[in-house]
Motif scaffolding. Structure first.
Motif, PDB file in Angstrom:
ATOM      1  N   ARG A  46       0.836  -1.204   0.000  1.00 29.35           N
ATOM      2  CA  ARG A  46       0.000   0.000   0.000  1.00 29.35           C
ATOM      3  C   ARG A  46       0.875   1.260   0.000  1.00 29.35           C
ATOM      4  O   ARG A  46       2.025   1.247   0.439  1.00 29.35           O
ATOM      5  CB  ARG A  46      -0.919   0.011   1.223  1.00 29.35           C
ATOM      6  CG  ARG A  46      -2.014  -1.050   1.198  1.00 29.35           C
ATOM      7  CD  ARG A  46      -2.796  -1.013   2.508  1.00 29.35           C
ATOM      8  NE  ARG A  46      -3.869  -2.002   2.548  1.00 29.35           N
ATOM      9  CZ  ARG A  46      -5.135  -1.726   2.317  1.00 29.35           C
ATOM     10  NH1 ARG A  46      -5.504  -0.481   2.010  1.00 29.35           N
ATOM     11  NH2 ARG A  46      -6.050  -2.665   2.392  1.00 29.35           N
ATOM     12  N   ARG A  47       0.284   2.341  -0.480  1.00 24.46           N
ATOM     13  CA  ARG A  47       0.943   3.650  -0.437  1.00 24.46           C
ATOM     14  C   ARG A  47       0.632   4.300   0.913  1.00 24.46           C
ATOM     15  O   ARG A  47      -0.524   4.579   1.220  1.00 24.46           O
ATOM     16  CB  ARG A  47       0.449   4.536  -1.583  1.00 24.46           C
ATOM     17  CG  ARG A  47       0.987   4.123  -2.940  1.00 24.46           C
ATOM     18  CD  ARG A  47       0.305   4.898  -4.069  1.00 24.46           C
ATOM     19  NE  ARG A  47       0.341   6.346  -3.892  1.00 24.46           N
ATOM     20  CZ  ARG A  47       1.382   7.115  -4.184  1.00 24.46           C
ATOM     21  NH1 ARG A  47       2.499   6.570  -4.653  1.00 24.46           N
ATOM     22  NH2 ARG A  47       1.326   8.434  -4.016  1.00 24.46           N
ATOM     23  N   ILE A  48       1.687   4.527   1.699  1.00 24.23           N
ATOM     24  CA  ILE A  48       1.526   4.998   3.073  1.00 24.23           C
ATOM     25  C   ILE A  48       2.201   6.354   3.217  1.00 24.23           C
ATOM     26  O   ILE A  48       3.351   6.542   2.820  1.00 24.23           O
ATOM     27  CB  ILE A  48       2.157   4.005   4.070  1.00 24.23           C
ATOM     28  CG1 ILE A  48       1.546   2.609   3.906  1.00 24.23           C
ATOM     29  CG2 ILE A  48       2.008   4.509   5.497  1.00 24.23           C
ATOM     30  CD1 ILE A  48       2.359   1.531   4.583  1.00 24.23           C
ATOM     31  N   ALA A  49       1.486   7.305   3.788  1.00 20.52           N
ATOM     32  CA  ALA A  49       2.057   8.624   4.086  1.00 20.52           C
ATOM     33  C   ALA A  49       2.026   8.842   5.604  1.00 20.52           C
ATOM     34  O   ALA A  49       1.056   8.469   6.272  1.00 20.52           O
ATOM     35  CB  ALA A  49       1.280   9.734   3.382  1.00 20.52           C
ATOM     36  N   ILE A  50       3.097   9.424   6.131  1.00 18.20           N
ATOM     37  CA  ILE A  50       3.197   9.721   7.561  1.00 18.20           C
ATOM     38  C   ILE A  50       3.555  11.197   7.705  1.00 18.20           C
ATOM     39  O   ILE A  50       4.464  11.695   7.019  1.00 18.20           O
ATOM     40  CB  ILE A  50       4.268   8.856   8.253  1.00 18.20           C
ATOM     41  CG1 ILE A  50       4.002   7.360   8.022  1.00 18.20           C
ATOM     42  CG2 ILE A  50       4.318   9.159   9.752  1.00 18.20           C
ATOM     43  CD1 ILE A  50       5.127   6.466   8.527  1.00 18.20           C
ATOM     44  N   LEU A  73      12.723   0.624   2.501  1.00 16.03           N
ATOM     45  CA  LEU A  73      13.015   2.034   2.251  1.00 16.03           C
ATOM     46  C   LEU A  73      11.893   2.933   2.768  1.00 16.03           C
ATOM     47  O   LEU A  73      10.719   2.553   2.753  1.00 16.03           O
ATOM     48  CB  LEU A  73      13.203   2.285   0.751  1.00 16.03           C
ATOM     49  CG  LEU A  73      14.353   1.553   0.061  1.00 16.03           C
ATOM     50  CD1 LEU A  73      14.394   1.928  -1.415  1.00 16.03           C
ATOM     51  CD2 LEU A  73      15.688   1.865   0.721  1.00 16.03           C
ATOM     52  N   ILE A  74      12.262   4.108   3.233  1.00 18.19           N
ATOM     53  CA  ILE A  74      11.287   5.125   3.592  1.00 18.19           C
ATOM     54  C   ILE A  74      11.754   6.440   2.969  1.00 18.19           C
ATOM     55  O   ILE A  74      12.929   6.811   3.066  1.00 18.19           O
ATOM     56  CB  ILE A  74      11.125   5.266   5.131  1.00 18.19           C
ATOM     57  CG1 ILE A  74      10.058   6.325   5.450  1.00 18.19           C
ATOM     58  CG2 ILE A  74      12.435   5.561   5.816  1.00 18.19           C
ATOM     59  CD1 ILE A  74       9.657   6.340   6.924  1.00 18.19           C
ATOM     60  N   GLY A 105       3.691   1.066  -3.784  1.00 19.85           N
ATOM     61  CA  GLY A 105       4.284   0.413  -2.626  1.00 19.85           C
ATOM     62  C   GLY A 105       5.318   1.239  -1.896  1.00 19.85           C
ATOM     63  O   GLY A 105       6.441   0.780  -1.646  1.00 19.85           O
ATOM     64  N   VAL A 106       4.980   2.471  -1.553  1.00 20.47           N
ATOM     65  CA  VAL A 106       5.947   3.383  -0.975  1.00 20.47           C
ATOM     66  C   VAL A 106       5.501   3.855   0.401  1.00 20.47           C
ATOM     67  O   VAL A 106       4.300   4.001   0.665  1.00 20.47           O
ATOM     68  CB  VAL A 106       6.162   4.590  -1.914  1.00 20.47           C
ATOM     69  CG1 VAL A 106       4.866   5.393  -2.049  1.00 20.47           C
ATOM     70  CG2 VAL A 106       7.270   5.510  -1.395  1.00 20.47           C
ATOM     71  N   VAL A 107       6.482   4.075   1.285  1.00 18.29           N
ATOM     72  CA  VAL A 107       6.236   4.732   2.568  1.00 18.29           C
ATOM     73  C   VAL A 107       6.910   6.101   2.499  1.00 18.29           C
ATOM     74  O   VAL A 107       8.128   6.195   2.313  1.00 18.29           O
ATOM     75  CB  VAL A 107       6.798   3.921   3.746  1.00 18.29           C
ATOM     76  CG1 VAL A 107       6.519   4.640   5.058  1.00 18.29           C
ATOM     77  CG2 VAL A 107       6.208   2.516   3.767  1.00 18.29           C
ATOM     78  N   MET A 108       6.123   7.162   2.602  1.00 18.03           N
ATOM     79  CA  MET A 108       6.628   8.528   2.486  1.00 18.03           C
ATOM     80  C   MET A 108       6.337   9.274   3.775  1.00 18.03           C
ATOM     81  O   MET A 108       5.262   9.145   4.355  1.00 18.03           O
ATOM     82  CB  MET A 108       5.968   9.226   1.298  1.00 18.03           C
ATOM     83  CG  MET A 108       6.525  10.620   0.992  1.00 18.03           C
ATOM     84  SD  MET A 108       5.623  11.936   1.865  1.00 18.03           S
ATOM     85  CE  MET A 108       4.035  11.884   1.042  1.00 18.03           C
TER      86      MET A 108
END
Length: 436
Positions: A46-50, A73-74, A105-108
């Motif tokens: 999932r595409r996750i934003a923090i 990776l983040i 598939g990224v954590v940003m």
């Protein structure tokens, strides 16, 4: 205490819930639960934003993320002027151009300010906001296009967001732009009709009796992880009988104590109270001279370690007082952090020395009585906290009549602050924890 909150958050993400608010007491593992909730979402690509409130908070989350998910990776979305700390893990990829962030598939992660100023072509599956009670509703609205699903986690007892403009025109608004975001959501069901509310019910940082002391600042219950007698400060050298040493002796069995200093016939000083600054410095000196031992958890209970200057923190509501304290500290104590409650939010030390917010204040204002500052000051320690104050505070609270200055229909912040301060003082008075 039931199932871990992060398991409920994982379910929330998987079931496509729209909004979740997590209330957390001090030192309850907010960041831990935030990161643990991501496990399934990362596996599923999932595409996750923090979002966090400051660069320091973002840096801390990046390090914790890399420890929890080694090799993952983040992407840290930052301004071109940002310079990453030297200890930044290699898995943290600093990006200054939004077009360089992968689409799948990224954590940003980034600050609220940075993310709110950027328009992303593709929204994220979920946005997690750390320390959400430090974020205004106006700032949250800048993030509304980043994702349609939100998790807001934070401490409702902390200091409200700092607002530098006049907000009188919005005082009667149900969704005032300067109000903490979770409060707006929880007080206006129409804005988020299906909001999920979760509570973190364990305080990992504080000793048992401090948890009881600060419970009155919150509208939900939580319990200490610590056991009675597990956290303490124990002097190995004899007391000299002074009030400072009496206060140090008292924190062996009680995690908080109030040390008072005479007010004087002319009242408290109008300018910076340098006598109180000297008292705070004297406490530091005696803690080190008496070679105190500290226990901050179960592992140290039977094998306490020797107190070092870096284990001590000092907090005061005014920068001028903090400067005076810094100048009064003995040599060899440069590792001691001295700053305001706003800057202490999210941090902790084994021992805290706090200048009481009402020390020297004969006619308390709404700023002086604001409950968040007192709550933060009383909840940074792992073993003990010594409050320092002029001795008039109890009488001032008894004789002061708070004047409600809130708009019609809004909560009485001044009255609540007066009540909380009175209960705080009475707690120590009834337990013989006020040293004169």
């Amino acid at each position: 205490m039931g199932r871990p909150v992060f398991e409920s958050l994982r379910e929330f993400i998987a079931t496509e819930g729209l909004c979740c608010v997590v209330k957390a007491p001090p030192g309850s593992g907010k960041s831990y639960n935030l990161l643990e909730s991501l496990e399934d979402a990362i596996t599923e690509g999932r595409r996750i934003a923090i979002a966090a409130q400051t660069n320091n908070q973002v840096d801390d989350l990046c390090k914790r993320f890399c420890e929890r998910y080694p090799g993952q990776l983040i992407f840290r979305f930052s301004s071109k002027a940002f310079s990453p700390p030297n200890d930044t893990p290699p898995e943290v990829i600093v990006i200054t151009d939004k077009d360089e962030i992968p689409s799948e598939g990224v954590v940003m992660i980034g600050t609220v300010a940075k993310l709110g100023l950027t328009s992303f072509a593709q929204s994220y599956d979920v946005l997690l906001i750390d320390e959400a009670w430090q974020m205004t509703w106006a700032d949250f609205l800048t993030l509304r296009d980043l994702s349609s699903r939100f998790i807001l986690i934070g401490d409702p007892g902390q200091i409200p967001p700092t607002v530098t403009i006049n907000v009188d025109r919005w005082e009667v608004s149900p969704d005032a732009p300067h109000t903490p975001t979770p409060d707006v959501i929880l007080e206006n069901p129409d804005l988020a009709p299906d909001v999920t509310v979760l509570n973190l019910e364990i305080c990992r940082r504080l000793p048992v009796d401090t948890v009881s002391l600060i419970q009155t600042f919150y509208d939900f219950n939580f319990e200490p992880l610590a056991k009675p007698g597990e956290r303490y400060v124990r002097a190995t050298k004899k007391s000299d009988g002074t009030a400072v040493d009496q206060a140090i002796d008292r924190i062996e069995t009680s995690s908080t104590v109030i040390l008072t200093h005479p007010t004087g016939n002319d009242g408290a000083p109008i300018e910076t109270d340098r006598e109180i600054a000297e008292v705070a410095a004297k406490i530091v000196q005696r803690l080190l001279q008496r070679e105190c031992l500290i226990s901050t958890d179960a592992n140290e209970q039977n094998k306490p370690r020797k107190l070092q200057p870096v284990d001590i923190g000092i907090v005061s509501t005014h920068n001028q007082m903090n400067t005076a304290i810094q100048n009064a500290l003995p040599s060899g104590t440069s590792d001691i952090r001295v700053t305001t409650p706003e800057r202490w939010q999210g941090l902790e030390r084994p021992i805290m020395i706090a200048i009481h917010p009402l020390s020297g204040v004969m006619y308390p204002s709404s700023f002086d009585l604001e409950t968040g500052r007192l709550c933060v000051m009383a909840s940074r320690h792992q073993s003990a906290c010594i409050f320092v104050t002029r001795d008039h505070v109890g009488e001032t609270l008894d004789t002061h009549i708070p004047v409600a200055d809130q708009a019609l229909g809004r909560s009485d912040v001044v009255g609540r602050g007066h009540q909380q301060h009175t209960e705080f003082w009475r707690y120590h008075l009834e337990r013989n924890l006020i040293i004169k």
